[in-house]
Design an enzyme around this catalytic site. Sequence first.
Site, PDB file in Angstrom:
ATOM      1  N   GLU A 107       0.851  -1.186   0.000  1.00 16.45           N
ATOM      2  CA  GLU A 107       0.000   0.000   0.000  1.00 16.45           C
ATOM      3  C   GLU A 107       0.893   1.244   0.000  1.00 16.45           C
ATOM      4  O   GLU A 107       1.743   1.405   0.881  1.00 16.45           O
ATOM      5  CB  GLU A 107      -0.892  -0.019   1.240  1.00 16.45           C
ATOM      6  CG  GLU A 107      -1.953   1.041   1.274  1.00 16.45           C
ATOM      7  CD  GLU A 107      -2.816   0.908   2.521  1.00 16.45           C
ATOM      8  OE1 GLU A 107      -4.020   1.169   2.405  1.00 16.45           O
ATOM      9  OE2 GLU A 107      -2.291   0.567   3.600  1.00 16.45           O
ATOM     10  N   ASP A 141      -5.074  10.067   9.324  1.00 10.83           N
ATOM     11  CA  ASP A 141      -3.732   9.637   9.698  1.00 10.83           C
ATOM     12  C   ASP A 141      -3.283  10.228  11.025  1.00 10.83           C
ATOM     13  O   ASP A 141      -3.566  11.381  11.352  1.00 10.83           O
ATOM     14  CB  ASP A 141      -2.733  10.023   8.603  1.00 10.83           C
ATOM     15  CG  ASP A 141      -2.987   9.271   7.316  1.00 10.83           C
ATOM     16  OD1 ASP A 141      -3.195   8.042   7.405  1.00 10.83           O
ATOM     17  OD2 ASP A 141      -2.994   9.885   6.238  1.00 10.83           O
TER      18      ASP A 141
END
Length: 266
Positions: free
Chosen positions: A47, A58
């Site tokens: 990924e 995030d």
Amino acid sequence: MSKIKELFESGKFKSAFIPYFTLGDPNYNDSIEFGKTILDGGADILELGIPFSDPVADGPVIQRAVARSLKNKFSFDEIFRVTKQIHLHKQETPLVYLTYFNPIYHCGITKFLDNAKDSGVVGLVIPDLPFDTIESETLFQELRLRDMDLIHLVTPASTKKRIEALRKTSTGFIYYVTSFGVTGERREFSVDLKERIRFLKDTIQLPICAGFGISTPEQASQIAGYADGIIIGSAIQRVIEENGQDASKAKNVLADYITKIRASIS
């Protein structure tokens, strides 16, 4: 059949290992080398994070990585070139982009997908993908035309209605967020994680891969007992952050970490 579907049906592993790192951190050349190192260490799917100025899903480690990449003014052309170099190193390993929707929209959906596919990318994870919009419908159609997967995130807060909506457009696998909040390493996980993953397997009938918080071989081994895949990002990004000034050392530490995780879920 998509490359990811083929991989999960191959029976090559007990649980897939899906590492993540942010492209462009700390620089162009090291991104290529880190990608190769991760592939050589045993990634089943890799990924790749596309840097974006507002990475709302995030945690601090990946936010800092994104900031370093953006400071380098990492362009779309560079993103696709780095991706292709990583892909050419080990073409049998599927590559997936994790990106927010804005970069896709800014680049242009068809242009972005054409370049991504040409670079070796076979699927997308888009945490903030809007539903029931002209843009999202266009994206769904264009992905299907290219036999590329759309990998949706499901969280502990996802309702049955939301899961049913995701089921209609999800392909490849489901990215199950193991805990509330943003990405980042954690010591403990929800006591009902196993049951939740089993419920999703029965409901969506796609492989369920768990991410957000997994960092140690022990955690990976435990969750691999009932998840179809293990996704690790922040712990990998931390290795790069702490050793990035010395690319050779960073590669060695990264290789050791990746190998240990791979062995723990084999």
